[in-house]
Design a protein around this motif. Structure first.
Motif, PDB file in Angstrom:
ATOM      1  N   THR A 137       0.827  -1.209   0.000  1.00  0.00           N
ATOM      2  CA  THR A 137       0.000   0.000   0.000  1.00  0.00           C
ATOM      3  C   THR A 137       0.861   1.259   0.000  1.00  0.00           C
ATOM      4  OG1 THR A 137      -1.713  -1.154   1.245  1.00  0.00           O
ATOM      5  CG2 THR A 137      -1.834   1.244   1.195  1.00  0.00           C
ATOM      6  N   GLY A 138       0.535   2.163  -0.917  1.00  0.00           N
ATOM      7  CA  GLY A 138       1.232   3.435  -0.999  1.00  0.00           C
ATOM      8  C   GLY A 138       2.376   3.464  -1.990  1.00  0.00           C
ATOM      9  N   TYR A 139       2.821   2.288  -2.430  1.00  0.00           N
ATOM     10  CA  TYR A 139       3.956   2.216  -3.353  1.00  0.00           C
ATOM     11  C   TYR A 139       3.480   2.097  -4.805  1.00  0.00           C
ATOM     12  CZ  TYR A 139       7.082   1.214   0.611  1.00  0.00           C
ATOM     13  OH  TYR A 139       7.798   1.287   1.766  1.00  0.00           O
ATOM     14  N   GLY A 140       4.321   2.548  -5.739  1.00  0.00           N
ATOM     15  CA  GLY A 140       4.098   2.285  -7.152  1.00  0.00           C
ATOM     16  C   GLY A 140       4.350   0.814  -7.444  1.00  0.00           C
ATOM     17  N   ARG A 141       3.485   0.196  -8.273  1.00  0.00           N
ATOM     18  CA  ARG A 141       3.614  -1.226  -8.559  1.00  0.00           C
ATOM     19  C   ARG A 141       4.481  -1.461  -9.796  1.00  0.00           C
ATOM     20  NH1 ARG A 141       0.573  -0.146  -4.675  1.00  0.00           N
ATOM     21  NH2 ARG A 141      -0.901  -1.650  -3.793  1.00  0.00           N
ATOM     22  N   GLY A 148       8.951 -11.656 -17.575  1.00  0.00           N
ATOM     23  CA  GLY A 148       9.553 -11.022 -16.413  1.00  0.00           C
ATOM     24  C   GLY A 148      10.245  -9.717 -16.707  1.00  0.00           C
ATOM     25  N   VAL A 149      10.064  -9.209 -17.939  1.00  0.00           N
ATOM     26  CA  VAL A 149      10.702  -7.949 -18.324  1.00  0.00           C
ATOM     27  C   VAL A 149       9.857  -6.777 -17.841  1.00  0.00           C
ATOM     28  CG1 VAL A 149      11.479  -6.535 -20.267  1.00  0.00           C
ATOM     29  CG2 VAL A 149      11.781  -9.024 -20.316  1.00  0.00           C
ATOM     30  N   LEU A 150      10.497  -5.769 -17.313  1.00  0.00           N
ATOM     31  CA  LEU A 150       9.788  -4.587 -16.816  1.00  0.00           C
ATOM     32  C   LEU A 150       9.036  -3.898 -17.946  1.00  0.00           C
ATOM     33  CD1 LEU A 150       9.295  -2.548 -14.467  1.00  0.00           C
ATOM     34  CD2 LEU A 150      11.338  -1.345 -15.244  1.00  0.00           C
ATOM     35  N   GLU A 151       7.745  -3.679 -17.743  1.00  0.00           N
ATOM     36  CA  GLU A 151       6.925  -2.980 -18.724  1.00  0.00           C
ATOM     37  C   GLU A 151       6.709  -1.524 -18.335  1.00  0.00           C
ATOM     38  OE1 GLU A 151       5.547  -3.733 -21.636  1.00  0.00           O
ATOM     39  OE2 GLU A 151       6.441  -5.728 -21.724  1.00  0.00           O
ATOM     40  N   ARG A 152       6.286  -1.313 -17.087  1.00  0.00           N
ATOM     41  CA  ARG A 152       6.003   0.048 -16.634  1.00  0.00           C
ATOM     42  C   ARG A 152       5.849   0.053 -15.121  1.00  0.00           C
ATOM     43  NH1 ARG A 152       1.253  -2.172 -18.191  1.00  0.00           N
ATOM     44  NH2 ARG A 152      -0.626  -1.675 -16.980  1.00  0.00           N
ATOM     45  N   ILE A 153       5.716   1.237 -14.554  1.00  0.00           N
ATOM     46  CA  ILE A 153       5.455   1.411 -13.128  1.00  0.00           C
ATOM     47  C   ILE A 153       4.146   2.179 -12.998  1.00  0.00           C
ATOM     48  CG2 ILE A 153       6.318   2.336 -10.941  1.00  0.00           C
ATOM     49  CD1 ILE A 153       9.127   2.259 -12.202  1.00  0.00           C
ATOM     50  N   VAL A 154       3.252   1.674 -12.173  1.00  0.00           N
ATOM     51  CA  VAL A 154       1.955   2.324 -11.983  1.00  0.00           C
ATOM     52  C   VAL A 154       1.867   2.842 -10.553  1.00  0.00           C
ATOM     53  CG1 VAL A 154      -0.541   2.048 -12.043  1.00  0.00           C
ATOM     54  CG2 VAL A 154       0.880   0.792 -13.662  1.00  0.00           C
ATOM     55  N   LEU A 164      -3.114  -3.394  -8.187  1.00  0.00           N
ATOM     56  CA  LEU A 164      -2.946  -3.128  -6.760  1.00  0.00           C
ATOM     57  C   LEU A 164      -2.555  -4.387  -5.981  1.00  0.00           C
ATOM     58  CD1 LEU A 164      -5.968  -0.731  -6.068  1.00  0.00           C
ATOM     59  CD2 LEU A 164      -3.531  -0.130  -6.071  1.00  0.00           C
ATOM     60  N   ALA A 165      -2.853  -5.557  -6.550  1.00  0.00           N
ATOM     61  CA  ALA A 165      -2.530  -6.816  -5.867  1.00  0.00           C
ATOM     62  C   ALA A 165      -1.065  -7.209  -6.021  1.00  0.00           C
ATOM     63  CB  ALA A 165      -3.411  -7.930  -6.406  1.00  0.00           C
ATOM     64  N   ILE A 166      -0.335  -6.522  -6.882  1.00  0.00           N
ATOM     65  CA  ILE A 166       1.079  -6.849  -7.121  1.00  0.00           C
ATOM     66  C   ILE A 166       1.917  -6.467  -5.907  1.00  0.00           C
ATOM     67  CG2 ILE A 166       3.099  -6.271  -8.541  1.00  0.00           C
ATOM     68  CD1 ILE A 166       1.134  -5.861 -10.885  1.00  0.00           C
ATOM     69  N   LYS A 167       2.832  -7.365  -5.495  1.00  0.00           N
ATOM     70  CA  LYS A 167       3.658  -7.152  -4.309  1.00  0.00           C
ATOM     71  C   LYS A 167       5.002  -6.482  -4.608  1.00  0.00           C
ATOM     72  CE  LYS A 167       0.711  -9.387  -1.668  1.00  0.00           C
ATOM     73  NZ  LYS A 167      -0.109  -8.685  -0.668  1.00  0.00           N
ATOM     74  N   GLU A 168       5.467  -6.587  -5.855  1.00  0.00           N
ATOM     75  CA  GLU A 168       6.747  -5.955  -6.193  1.00  0.00           C
ATOM     76  C   GLU A 168       6.518  -4.463  -6.408  1.00  0.00           C
ATOM     77  OE1 GLU A 168      10.651  -6.447  -9.103  1.00  0.00           O
ATOM     78  OE2 GLU A 168       8.742  -7.349  -9.711  1.00  0.00           O
ATOM     79  N   VAL A 169       7.294  -3.655  -5.705  1.00  0.00           N
ATOM     80  CA  VAL A 169       7.047  -2.211  -5.718  1.00  0.00           C
ATOM     81  C   VAL A 169       8.309  -1.436  -6.062  1.00  0.00           C
ATOM     82  CG1 VAL A 169       5.231  -2.461  -3.980  1.00  0.00           C
ATOM     83  CG2 VAL A 169       7.565  -1.889  -3.265  1.00  0.00           C
ATOM     84  N   ASN A 170       8.087  -0.206  -6.419  1.00  0.00           N
ATOM     85  CA  ASN A 170       9.167   0.731  -6.727  1.00  0.00           C
ATOM     86  C   ASN A 170       9.661   1.376  -5.438  1.00  0.00           C
ATOM     87  OD1 ASN A 170      10.835   2.731  -7.776  1.00  0.00           O
ATOM     88  ND2 ASN A 170       9.124   4.055  -8.379  1.00  0.00           N
ATOM     89  N   THR A 171      10.949   1.299  -5.179  1.00  0.00           N
ATOM     90  CA  THR A 171      11.506   1.894  -3.960  1.00  0.00           C
ATOM     91  C   THR A 171      11.802   3.386  -4.104  1.00  0.00           C
ATOM     92  OG1 THR A 171      13.806   1.443  -4.571  1.00  0.00           O
ATOM     93  CG2 THR A 171      12.603  -0.301  -3.395  1.00  0.00           C
TER      94      THR A 171
END
Length: 456
Positions: A137-141, A148-154, A164-171
């Protein structure tokens, strides 16, 4: 090897801290959060660190000094807008640029180096440092494709239910090819829920151009903690304290109860020293080997020698040399300097004074603005009366002197080597070497005085 640059984002006000103090200046284990960040960047060998400041800029500059250069973000219009403020310092340079937030004090130089190594090894133009969070919660997903290639950050406010259910987040920490970074920033818009210029949009910009982008998941998710309120501040302090205490213990220091031992990041402690629980070691304190610091002690910005015992005492900006002991319930204040084997007992206060080798100040005594020689005995209840209501004055006591109990030494006076003062004396004049000073009213006994009193 590519040159390394860094941009530290430190312009946000931090309203959720509900504090007069600028957010990145809140301390964790003796240092402002932004200082921890700069420490790791320096350890990493970054050649140029640009700090983006806004609210509280002067205070940040006062803390960091000339360790970094500064650029001002007058309006807070998003992370991409903040990075753009570093354009004048970094645009056009060849190298790798780290973008890091000033409120992420737990990131280590090891993790940052792993990020850079991964980024450069795959020839990525932008690499996001990510973490796996049980509660994102509160982080960009982080949105990845099936490979497994990065597409985007939401961002949280722009995310759909499945995202919102994704656990991997942007630090909030990134690696960029420096030239590609500033070229991509020119194309970013602010069509989002916040109306801000998101740095995360660079990922999509670079992918459209056919550039390599990536996400690197750090091994310890706790490092990515961003401190936005007092709850997160306490969590960060706990993690930092665990690191500091672990470092001490693996280097030979015994912590009887690490969970209640509070040690600042710059504190140094020698091997075979034992530190009991409920002890605070603060600031730039240095403690030698084979010491014992008992429960209830608080030592700040002080130097303690080898084989010293501190028992339930407060020491601040003072020095206690080898073999000495202090307490219980002693208070060594600013500029107290105690020599080898000095004994300072219970309820003794020493301030702005030097105490020579093997001198004993047993109990219930105040030593202020004084210079004491070697092998002196200071009797119980002695007071160095140093303040006349306007100015402070110093007194000197020579080697081997004996100060009787309940002596008041009215500064400025000098008591010579080997001199004595009688118990209960008020010393207002110099005492020659080996002399006995008696400064009290002569005792007079009134015979049968009790007979004059009315009987109960």
């Amino acid at each position: 090897m590519l040159e390394k640059f860094a941009i530290v984002l430190a312009a946000g006000q931090g309203t959720r801290m509900k504090s007069k103090l600028y957010k990145v200046l809140h301390p964790i284990c003796g240092q402002a959060m932004v200082e921890h960040v700069v420490d790791q960047l320096e350890a990493l060998g970054v050649s140029e660190i640009v700090t983006v400041v806004g609210h509280g800029a002067e205070m940040v500059e006062e803390v960091l000094g000339d360790r970094v250069s500064y650029t001002l973000q007058e309006e807070q219009l998003g992370t991409a807008h903040a990075v753009m403020q570093a354009r004048g310092a970094l645009e056009g340079k060849e190298g790798t640029t780290l973008v890091i937030c000033g409120d992420t004090p737990l990131l280590t130089d090891d993790t940052l180096q792993q990020l850079i190594t991964y980024h450069e090894s795959i020839h990525s133009k932008a690499t996001v440092l990510t973490s796996i969070e049980p509660d994102p919660t509160g982080y960009g997903r982080i949105i990845r494709n099936e490979q497994g290639v990065l597409e985007r950050i939401v961002e949280q406010k722009d995310a759909e239910t499945t995202e919102l259910a994704i656990k991997e987040v942007n630090t909030g920490t990134y690696c960029f090819d420096n030239k590609e970074l500033f070229e991509a920033l020119e194309t970013i818009g602010n069509e989002n829920a916040q109306g801000e210029f998101y740095l995360t949009d660079i990922i999509e910009v670079l992918k459209v151009k056919g550039k390599v982008v990536a996400g690197y998941a750090m091994p310890d998710a706790r490092e990515g903690l961003g401190v936005n309120d007092r709850v997160a501040l306490a969590k960060a302090r706990k993690v930092m304290q665990e690191r500091i205490n672990h470092r001490l213990m693996v280097n030979g220091v015994t912590l009887v109860d690490p969970q209640t031992t509070y040690v600042d990041v710059k504190v140094e402690v020698g091997p075979d020293t034992v530190i009991e629980g409920n002890v605070s070691l603060l600031g730039t304190t240095k403690i030698g080997s084979d010491c014992l610091i008992t429960s209830g002690s608080r030592i700040s910005d002080s130097t303690i020698g080898d084989s010293v015992t501190v028992t339930q005492s407060v020491i601040e900006q003072a020095t206690l040399d080898n073999g000495g002991d202090c307490g219980p319930f002693a208070h060594l204040r600013t500029n107290a300097s105690l020599g080898e084997n000095v004994h300072v007992g219970n309820f003794v206060e020493v301030k702005n004074a030097t105490v020579g080798k093997d001198t004993k100040v047993g109990h219930l005594t105040y030593v202020g603005d004084a210079d004491l020689g070697r092998e002196i005995n200071i009797g119980c209840g002695t007071i160095f009366v140093n303040y006349d209501g306007v100015n402070k004055h110093r007194s000197t006591v020579g080697d081997g002197a004996f100060i009787g109990c309940d002596t008041s030494i009215i500064a400025p006076v000098t008591i010579g080597k080997g001199a004595f003062t009688a118990a209960g004396s008020v010393i207002t004049k110099d005492v020659p070497e080996k002399a006995l000073a008696i400064a009290r009213a002569r005792q007079e006994n009134k015979e049968k005085y009790a007979n004059r009193l009315p009987h109960k």
